[in-house]
Each structure stands twice: as C-alpha cells, then as structure tokens.
Enzyme design. Structure first.
Site, PDB file in Angstrom:
ATOM      1  N   HIS A   1      42.033  46.646  35.195  1.00 61.07           N
ATOM      2  CA  HIS A   1      40.966  47.293  34.874  1.00 61.07           C
ATOM      3  C   HIS A   1      40.742  48.583  35.783  1.00 61.07           C
ATOM      4  O   HIS A   1      39.847  49.384  35.633  1.00 61.07           O
ATOM      5  CB  HIS A   1      39.718  46.341  35.096  1.00 61.07           C
ATOM      6  CG  HIS A   1      39.050  46.137  36.548  1.00 61.07           C
ATOM      7  ND1 HIS A   1      39.526  44.627  36.964  1.00 61.07           N
ATOM      8  CD2 HIS A   1      38.694  46.573  37.573  1.00 61.07           C
ATOM      9  CE1 HIS A   1      39.182  44.480  38.270  1.00 61.07           C
ATOM     10  NE2 HIS A   1      38.503  45.675  38.636  1.00 61.07           N
TER      11      HIS A   1
ATOM     12  N   ASP B   1      45.094  40.806  34.414  1.00 60.32           N
ATOM     13  CA  ASP B   1      44.322  41.817  35.152  1.00 60.32           C
ATOM     14  C   ASP B   1      45.186  42.300  36.311  1.00 60.32           C
ATOM     15  O   ASP B   1      44.904  42.240  37.505  1.00 60.32           O
ATOM     16  CB  ASP B   1      43.056  41.365  35.682  1.00 60.32           C
ATOM     17  CG  ASP B   1      42.006  42.416  36.032  1.00 60.32           C
ATOM     18  OD1 ASP B   1      42.326  43.619  35.960  1.00 60.32           O
ATOM     19  OD2 ASP B   1      41.074  42.179  36.731  1.00 60.32           O
TER      20      ASP B   1
ATOM     21  N   SER C   1      37.067  46.569  46.455  1.00 60.71           N
ATOM     22  CA  SER C   1      38.117  45.572  46.605  1.00 60.71           C
ATOM     23  C   SER C   1      39.094  45.326  45.469  1.00 60.71           C
ATOM     24  O   SER C   1      39.948  44.457  45.731  1.00 60.71           O
ATOM     25  CB  SER C   1      37.363  44.283  47.236  1.00 60.71           C
ATOM     26  OG  SER C   1      36.626  43.597  46.277  1.00 60.71           O
TER      27      SER C   1
END
EC number: 3.4.21.-
Length: 977
Positions: free
Chosen positions: A102, A133, A216
């Site tokens: 993402h 991801d 993060s």
C-alpha cells in the site's frame, strides 16, 4: 473495531519497555547462569538485555529508510496521495528496499528514500504483490557515499508467539521511532480494512501490541538478534494492536528478483479463511479428518475454509462457500503459505484439491490462473476521468467476475456523483456495451467532442441498481486520450496517445414549446417564456472556485440577441463551458459576455438562430422596489421545478457576505432585497414581478464562505434598476465596461456617525434627503493599491462629486463601453477620517478578469485575482497559487494555496511571463529552490523536484480576439507511441 490500514494518522505514541512495565508491577523472574544455581538480580538481566537491544538497534537503523512518496494518479481503489512511510534494505548490493504494497501502490509511484545519516536517493518500484501487502523499491547503492548500507536478513521462522520484538521505523512521521512489543499470535486472518480500499487476504498475519501509527508502514519487525521476522503492515485505531505480514512469501519473491527470475503468482480466484476446529466441525468437518489434521499439524488450531469463489474463475462451480480444504495435489493443507507455494509453482497447470463438504470428501480439479494477468497494469485518461480494468482486489470483495471497466477517478465528464468518486462500473457508453477496457477505448475513440451520450453504470456497493445518465464529452478542455502502462524496468508508467479529438458536430436548429406557469394571471403565466436554465462545466479551479457543475435559472434580457443574466455563482469566470436550456427541451452553448465585478451577476449570450421557440424579452422595471411592496415570486427549487407565491419585500439593505478563508469571488457593495415568503429560501434562482408581468428584481444565489467543507449559499434579490445601464449598452450591440471604487463599504447608524465625528450639518442633510433608511456609508476594507490618495478603513463617506451618499447604490460603478478607449475615472470624495473632514481624489479601476494561468508542479498559478487584492494590503508577487493537485510535487514539497512565488533559483519572478521564462530552463527530475510568501506575508523557501512525466508545465491563456482559451505545453516528457 476500526482497522487502520495505511497508518497515516499523526498521533504521538509513548511505549515503555517491557522490563520497565515488569518493574512497575513488582514482577520478578528467576534467571540462572548455565552451570550455576545462583539467582541473578532482575536489574542485571535487564541491563544485559537492554545492552543487547541497543547493539541490535544500532545495526538495524543502518538499514531502515524513510520513504517519501506520491501515488501520483488515482488507480484501482487507491486515490492519489502524498505520504511518508518506512522501508528497509534487504539487498545492499542490488539496492532493494522492502516496504508495504500500500506504499508502493498499485498505480504510478514517485518517491525517494532518506537513510539514517540523511543521505537521499531516488527509488523506483520494481514489484508490488497483487494480493499481499508487500512490494520492493530499488535504489542505486552508489549514490550513498557516507555510510555503509547494511541489509537486514529475513528470518520468517523466528516469528513465534512470545517473542520480544522491536518495530523500527518512522512512527507518526518522525525520523526514527523504536516501539517494543511481544508477538501474541501468528495465525490470525488478514485484517479487513473495509470496502473500496486495498485489503490483503489468503495469508496469515502476526499480531502484537506495539502501538505503531502513521508512518510506520513498511517498518521491519526485528528480534533481539537483529533479524527481520515480520513486516509492519497495519493496526487498530481503537487499541494498541498491530498487524505484521509474515516474511515467507516475501523471501521467495526476493530470491526470484536476486536470481533474475519472474515472480510467478497463481490463483484459483478463491478466498480462504483460517477457521478453528470447533467452527470447522460446525461446517461439517468429519471427526476422522479432524483427527488426521491434528495429528499431522499438532501446533495448528484449524483449517482453511472457502469464503468467496468468484464467478467465471478457475474454481467456479467446483468449490462452494463453506468447503473445508483438506489437501492439494496429495499434500495435506493447514496454512495459507502452503497454498501460495503450490499455486505459485503451478501457474497454467492443473491441480487436484480435496475439500470436505458436509463430511464428504470431494475431489476437484482446477487449472491455476495467473494472478498477474488479473491485476491491472494500465489505465486510460479521457475526458478528465481515469479508468482501469476491474481488479481482483475489488472483484474478490464483492464476489463478482474479474471483468469490467472500473472508474478509478469519477471526475470530468464522468462525474456521476459529486460525493461518491470511487466504486463505479461503466457498463455502456453511447448505447454500446463496454465489458473490457479495450472495448471502452474503441467506443470512446468514435465520439466527437461536445457530444452528449448515454452512459449506463452501477456502483459496486449496490449491484442491483443500474443508473442511466447523459454525459457531456469534453475533448477540448481535457483533450488527452491516452493510456498509461506500467514499466517495471524503469518504474515509470509510459503513456501513448490513443486518438485525437474528433471535432464537434455542427449544431442544428431545434424547436421547443413553452408551458406557461400555472398562474391564473396570464401576464404572470407568460414569465416562463423569459426564463431559461443556465448550466456550466468548469475544467480548472480558477480564482479558487471549485470546478463543479452548476445550474440555475437565468432571465432573458434580449430574446433577439440571446442575452441572459444569471448569478455569478453559476458562472464565476469565463474559463468554462456555458449552456442555456430553453423550455426544458433545447440545449445550446453560450459564451460569457460580461462579468460584473461586485454585483454577483453575469451576462451570457446564446445564438437565437439555434432555437425555434417563443422566447420573449421581459419588460424590465425602471422603478426601484421599496420595503412593503407586493410582488409575485417565481423561482426554481433545487430540483429545478418552478414555484410561485405572492410575497412582500421586507428589507432592502447593504449586503455583507463573510469572506472565505481562501479568497474567492463574493458580492460586495450592493443593496440586497429580502422577501417575506419562505418559498424564497427553497429557491436558488428566480425573479420578482408585478401583476402586469413587469420584472422588478432577480432572485440570486450568492456564494459565501465554506463551512465544514461545504459552500454556504445566501439567497437574496437584486433590483433590476441597478443593472439598467448595462442592459442599455447591450441592447445597443455593445459590450459594457464598469469602473469601480475598489473598496468595501458598509452602513452605520446616525448615532455611530455622530460619535465618530460627522458634523451636525451633514446629519441634518441626511435626515432631510434620505427616503428609505437613515444611515451613513463607511469604508470596511480597502483593496491593494499604490495610489497616494486612497480610502482607509473607517472612513465615513459624505459625498461623491458633491452628491450626498445615502445608500450603497450611490457608489455604483461607472458604466462605459469597450469600443472606446479605457479612461481612468477620478471621483471627488468628501469623507470624515478620525473626526476631520477631508477631500480626496479617488481613482476608479476596471477589474481585470483572469486571462492566463500556469500549471507547474501540479499547482495552478495565476495573477492575484480581484478577491485576493480585496483581501490584502500588500501583494508580494504577481505569481499566486490558487490550487494544488492531489499527489503533486507542490503538495509533497510544501507549496500551499494562497502562497506567492517571488523567486525561482534566486531569480525574481514578478509575473507569470517571467516565471515561465525561468522554469522552462529547469531540467526534469532536478531540484529547484523556490522562495515564497504566505498570505500573511511570511516569507519562506523550499526545494522542489520537478516531475514533468506526470506533472508537466503548461500555460493556459485566453485569446483576446476570439475569447477562446488555448493550452501550450512547456515542459513535458514525450509519449511512447
């Protein structure tokens, strides 16, 4: 529970170490040295443990980078954005950085990485996984000169329940944050972040409590030995729970890249969920199969159960929802990692699955499909909107076949809903089905500019409600028709032009019949023949006005010449397409003839020869309305239905509309009419008329300030006597010109005037000559000017050219025509300033409308428009930022709306022409220094990197002879046709 996928919220996180928590709670634990029976004190073990963690972190930070990136175009379910995240080096020789999918995004990406020692390097995406991801960025290791770049070793097997970990990244956008935690689960299903967004699936996730937040994403999750055991991916916004992606399939993909091998990804278009044995039993798992699975996998808690099987996919009609996966190709299955490994190695090959359905084993054969083939890698730009093939991501969530045209940016001609921009599927265009992107391209390439075609579409959230509408094909403002395709070698999405615009078809005269208003008075009923609908479509946010479709009723001023007057809220400027709809039947284009700078009206012109209808010219009143007058209100509601009501004029007073935070057009210095009837509050446009059909006033909508991101609209009337001079000029076949005193005025009571020093003789004169309201006019603000003699805020106006100023109308502009040379008028003002009477010679000005813009680095630059000059006492530069596009370098590097650019590379840029000269010389993908001044006159400087491939420099200017706007590209990368 709300799940946070992209981790972009800026919230401060303070996490104590586990050792500190233990000490606070009085927790003690025995530690023994090997071969010794002496208990070590707790502080000794904590000290040793902390030192080892410090040594580990000091090594790990050499591999961690801050990723500053832009997803430069809306694509699939992801919007264009600018953000920051984290990544870490996994191959120092090849220059490979691991981060989240993402972050890399499914679409075009532009970004750079900053190492711990603040060295910067460009990064390009070389892989983003279709489902999971994670993705890889690549940089040139030779550009890092002042530190020894270290790669973190991936050790997926070390992620175990109870393991102490550290998340090392850029939490909350900070340069470096180190968050502590313990792994609590290694077998949870992938988190669900909601609909119409990216979601991982068909993988286990690791769970821990580390309280990481925005920035993060992509951080390494390391153990005490400095090995990366997982990848930070997401977390909960309502708890300190974080979700980590296991590294098993990431490690396999990395090895493929290192070996120059393709990263094969297989699929049978089926989503599985890991369900515990008790649920599996309820789903029909037999005791024998459960016993065998528990014996084969003693540490596992359950099996995979089919959740979603896509129609037309490899497993369609073979696997059903609720089937429990037992084995693939004879290998017993208990985890997603096993499934991925088998599918990825068997792309294009048949596999045999055994599933259990209600206690019965069923053998299924499927041919593994290519996951990359159903992952979009191209998109089309046309008519200001972007389209791509429906992705497996979206199809899986809504359980539909992976086959459709997905509208990834519902803007321009395809703005189906101003509130809902994402999730639309285009089924038909111009009565032709568009099942694929290639078919859509073929259909769109045959439609001429300015056509109106029927489009059938539906929303993914509501498959049962097809919509049909007519869209206006814009190939002149948005003339690009091109396709972008991903290039994993360069990291750039190359584009090629698909088709030039087809010229608009010639207009043909059309007939229309009016239906008179349902009013018993025949003269009032015929007013319908004098009212038309004016609609606009704007391509750019010129003068800080949002480019959204607008529509309202307008009054025909001259049926023979085609002049129509309408609110300036509908036509804020002339950089747009204007249309007039007559009798709700015939739609014809119109052009802007005159924009009044202060009184909130615009006059447009259509070609009467294109309309065969009984359009009539109204009788306009030459007598002003007064309080208490009875009038007939005829207006149009928000859904453009006519209503009428007898009403009374309740007030005529000076207008005071609050200014917007970002300056934009607002009406000033006029007398506004209020009426008694509540029907006026439901109508954004209309007229006030006498019983004999004489039109007395316009009912207009006035653009106000923004409240909660919504425009506040004020509804009031404008006396037609106030526009009489302009109408007379138009009827003579000439174009009006208005010179105004460029200041803001308001009214004060006689008491306030007396207290502020107005002499008694002037008060007596006002009392004897005023007919409507006893008041004095005062200066509320002064526009920017370098004249020596000028008004200042607080001045009280006594007279202009020896005429007593009793109301706002006495300060109306001076109307001339454009066929005579412009002459600056000078008016003799008598004022009271700080208790003293003064005489001033005040020059009037003609407000210049915006006629040129420059698009640079994704921001729209123009000369400071009138609303800016009204709001400021000092104009720092003639280069004003009125808007900045999503994901643009302007946003990434810090240019804001309302900023003024004063210098580029230390070269002064006093106006747009000089600015263009300077930026033309700046190469692509290089930094330039820009000095700016804020709206509050605070100077600052930034560095900005150009990106001409996605954000070219262009100029859009109006031709003074034809009135047409023409675009010129200045800095751009060529198409690859």
């Amino acid at each position: 529970m709300t799940i946070q996928a992209h981790k972009r919220t800026l919230s401060e996180v303070s996490t104590s170490s586990v050792g500190q928590l233990k000490r606070r709670e009085g927790y003690t634990e025995d530690y023994t040295d090997e071969g010794s029976d002496i208990d070590m004190p707790e502080y000794v073990t904590d000290s040793a443990n902390n030192q080892q963690w410090q040594d580990t972190i000091s090594r790990v930070v050499q591999s961690v980078v801050s990723v500053h990136f832009a997803q430069v175009a809306p694509f699939d379910c992801e919007s264009a954005l600018v953000s920051e995240a984290t990544g870490f080096v996994v191959d120092a020789k090849l220059g490979i950085i691991l981060t989240n999918r993402h972050v890399v995004g499914a679409g075009p990406f532009s970004g750079y990485a900053v190492f711990d020692n603040h060295e910067e390097c460009d990064v390009i995406p070389i892989y983003r996984d279709p489902v999971h991801d994670f993705g890889f960025l690549k940089f040139d290791p030779s550009t890092i000169k002042y530190m020894n770049v270290q790669a973190l070793e991936l050790k997926p097997a070390l992620a175990k329940v109870g393991s102490e970990i550290r998340v090392v990244g850029n939490d909350a956008g900070e340069k470096l944050s180190i968050l502590a935690g313990f792994i609590s689960r290694v077998d949870r299903n992938a988190p669900d972040y909601g609909e119409l967004t990216y979601n991982d699936f068909n993988t286990e996730y690791i769970q821990a409590a580390a309280a990481a937040s925005g920035g993060s994403s992509g951080s390494p999750v390391v153990n005490i030995d400095g090995y990366a055991v997982a990848l930070q991916a997401g977390g909960s916004t309502e708890a300190s729970t974080d979700f980590f992606l296991p590294l098993d399939r990431i490690l396999r993909a990395l090895r493929c890249i290192q070996g120059s091998q393709p990263i094969t990804r297989g699929t049978i278009q089926t989503q599985w969920l890991l369900k515990p044995y008790d649920e599996c039993r309820r789903m029909g798992l037999s005791p024998e199969s459960e016993a065998k699975a528990r014996e084969q996998f003693p540490g596992k808690i359950g099996l995979l159960v089919a959740e979603t099987i896509l129609r037309e996919g490899p497993a369609d009609k073979s696997i059903k929802e609720g089937d429990i996966l037992i084995s693939i190709n004879g290998q017993m299955i208990c985890s997603f990692i096993q499934v991925d490994a088998i599918l990825d190695e068997n792309v294009g090959k048949p596999i045999t699955l055994v599933v259990q359905r209600s206690g019965i084993d069923i053998t299924v054969e499927c041919t593994v499909g290519d996951l990359h083939a159903i992952t979009p890698s191209r998109y089309v730009e046309v008519c200001g909107a972007t389209f791509n093939e429906l992705s497996y991501q979206m199809a899986r969530y809504y359980a539909i076949p992976v086959r459709a045209v997905f509208l990834s940016s519902a803007t321009g001609s395809f703005c189906f809903d101003t509130k809902e921009k994402l999730g639309w599927i285009v089924d038909e265009v111009n009565n032709q089905p568009t099942p694929t992107l290639d078919t859509f391209i073929e259909v769109m390439s045959t439609i001429p500019d300015c056509s109106r075609v029927t489009v059938q579409y539906h929303h993914l959230v509501d498959q049962h409600s097809p919509h049909v509408t007519t869209v206006y094909i814009d190939r002149h403002w948005c003339n690009e028709f091109r396709i972008f395709e991903r290039n994993d070698e360069t990291g750039i999405w190359d584009y090629k032009n698909l088709a030039d615009p087809i010229p608009a078809l010639p207009l043909k005269p059309q007939t229309a019949k009016f239906i008179d208003l349902p009013i018993s008075n025949p003269k009032l009923a015929r007013l319908a023949r004098m009212l038309v609908m004016v609609s606009t479509i704007g391509p750019v946010p010129l003068d800080s006005v949002d480019p959204e479709p607008r529509k309202a009723a307008g009054l025909v001023l001259d049926a023979k010449q085609g002049y129509v007057i309408v609110s300036r809220r509908i036509v804020p400027h002339d950089c747009m397409d204007v249309f007039v709809t007559i009798a709700e039947s015939v739609l014809v284009p119109a052009s802007v003839v005159f924009l009044h700078p202060t009184q909130n009206y615009v006059i447009v012109k259509y070609d009467p020869a294109q309309v065969q209808a009984a359009v009539e010219t109204p009788i306009l009143s030459t007598e002003r309305l007064k309080r208490g007058d009875k009038v007939q209100f005829v207006g149009y509601t928000h859904n453009f239905r006519s209503v009428s009501s007898e009403t009374t004029v309740t007030d005529i007073s000076s207008l005071s509309i609050p200014s917007n935070m970002v300056p934009r057009y607002r009406a000033t210095n006029l007398e506004a009419i209020s009426i008694e009837s509540s029907v006026g509050s439901r109508c954004h446009s209309g007229i006030l008329a006498d019983d004999d059909g004489t039109v007395r006033a316009l009912w207009l909508s006035f653009l106000g300030e923004k409240q909660d991101e919504k425009d506040k609209i004020y509804l009031m009337g404008l006396d037609l006597v106030d526009i009489g001079e302009v109408v007379e000029v138009l009827k003579k076949g000439k174009i009006p010109r208005v010179n105004i005193v460029d200041s803001g005025f308001g009214s004060i009571s006689v008491l306030q005037a007396r207290l502020r020093g107005v002499p008694e003789e002037w008060i007596k004169r006002m009392e004897s000559e005023s007919e409507n309201r006893l008041q004095f006019i005062t200066v509320t603000r002064v526009s920017y000017t370098d004249e020596e003699q000028k008004l200042v805020s607080g001045d009280i106006i006594l007279s202009v050219n020896d005429q007593l100023v009793k109301q706002m109308r006495d300060l109306e502009g001076i109307v001339t025509t454009t066929d005579v040379p412009a002459v600056q008028q000078v008016l003799r003002f008598k004022i009271v300033r700080k208790g003293s009477i003064m005489d001033l010679d005040i020059k009037t000005i003609e407000v210049e409308e915006t006629s040129k813009i420059v698009i640079f680095a994704g921001c729209i630059l123009q000369a400071p428009h009138h609303a800016v000059r009204q709001a400021m006492l000092n104009i720092p530069s003639g280069v004003y930022c009125t808007f900045r596009g999503q994901s643009s370098p302007a946003i990434q590097y810090g240019i804001s709306s309302t900023n003024f650019i004063t210098h580029v590379n230390e070269i002064e840029t006093p106006d747009l022409d000089r600015f263009l000269e300077v930026v033309r010389t700046i190469p692509d993908n290089t930094y330039c220094k820009i000095r700016l001044v804020t709206f509050d006159n605070v100077p600052f400087a930034i560095s900005l990197k150009t990106n001409y491939h996605y954000f070219p420099t262009s100029e859009l200017s109006r031709n003074s002879d034809t009135g047409r706007w023409i675009e010129h590209l200045c800095n751009a990368t060529p198409a690859k046709n």
